[in-house]
Design an enzyme around this catalytic site. Structure first.
Site, PDB file in Angstrom:
ATOM      1  CB  SER A  83     -14.464  17.731  12.814  1.00 31.27           C
ATOM      2  OG  SER A  83     -12.936  17.517  13.821  1.00 31.27           O
TER       3      SER A  83
ATOM      4  CE1 TYR B 166     -12.506  14.196   9.630  1.00 29.28           C
ATOM      5  CE2 TYR B 166     -10.791  15.339  11.065  1.00 29.28           C
ATOM      6  CZ  TYR B 166     -11.919  14.330  10.126  1.00 29.28           C
ATOM      7  OH  TYR B 166     -13.475  14.207  11.042  1.00 29.28           O
TER       8      TYR B 166
END
Length: 247
Positions: free
Chosen positions: A131, A144
């Site tokens: 990501s 995250y």
């Protein structure tokens, strides 16, 4: 012999789209996820997809999938996700544990289990779905962001450790993608909060956009390695800079 691709987290979103796209590219696809019922529906629509129940947080589950494989030419480590938006000082330890277990250790389990078959294929491709969170930190994303940074580092380390072996290591780092369930899970089922993430954003990326990128990377000639592909919607200039239009 037809080439085989394994896709984790294939019951929805990017994983499902990647399974469909790789099947269209001529691969026999082993689609793994916890929701077997959704995989069965997918396989009924695409005959070259084989559904396999898979929990990447369980070594036993991973080993069972691998034991049923004759070969593996492509591994797409897609299973992952985010939980919570609390600041680090208030974060829930079990959320961080879960994000690490799925995003990081799940990727490690699958990668360790299938590296021998990828090498044996003579032209293996190992894809890690990270990501842009793995490249830039942001408030509320601590767990995250940390997990995706770990995945990014894993890709870089594998490329160094496997140099000279017939395996390409590809990192694909999407920005804002509007997928089924990702934001809803992150906001613990609050669909209104999840919707606000994409509110006013013209044309965020879709699962099919990322599947297209995956397919392009894995179908390059054997001597071509796409080290890292960062893909964002045009409306997103950076993690904190997103163009929005009013209704």
């Amino acid at each position: 012999m037809r080439r085989t691709a394994v896709v984790t987290g294939a019951s929805s979103g990017i994983g499902e789209a990647a399974a469909r796209r790789l099947a269209a590219e001529g691969y026999d696809v082993v689609a793994g996820a916890r929701r077997r019922d959704r995989l069965e529906k997918l396989a009924a629509e695409v005959p070259s997809i084989r559904p396999v129940a898979l929990d990447v947080t369980s070594q036993e589950s991973v080993d069972e999938l691998v034991a049923g494989l004759e070969r593996c030419d492509v591994l797409v480590n897609n299973a992952g996700g985010a939980l919570g938006m609390e600041p680090v000082a208030e974060a829930r330890l079990d959320d961080w544990q879960r994000m690490y277990d799925v995003n990081v250790l799940g990727t490690l389990r699958m990668t360790q289990a299938l590296i021998p078959k990828l090498i044996e294929s003579g032209d293996g491709v190992l894809v890690l779905l990270t990501s842009t969170a793995g490249h830039v930190a942001y408030e509320g994303g601590g767990g995250y962001v940390a997990a995706k940074h770990a995945q990014r580092t894993m890709a870089e380390t594998l490329r160094l450790e496997l140099v000279g072996r017939p395996v390409r290591i590809v990192e694909i780092a999407p920005g804002m993608v509007k997928t089924e369930g990702f934001a809803v899970t992150r906001f613990r089922g609050d669909e209104a909060a999840a919707a606000r993430v994409y509110e006013g954003v013209p044309d965020p990326l879709t699962s099919d956009d990322i599947a297209d990128a995956i397919a392009w990377c894995v179908t390059r000639p054997a001597h071509v390695n796409i080290d890292r592909l960062v893909i964002r919607p045009r409306a997103q200039a950076a993690q904190h800079k997103v163009h929005r239009v009013s209704g």
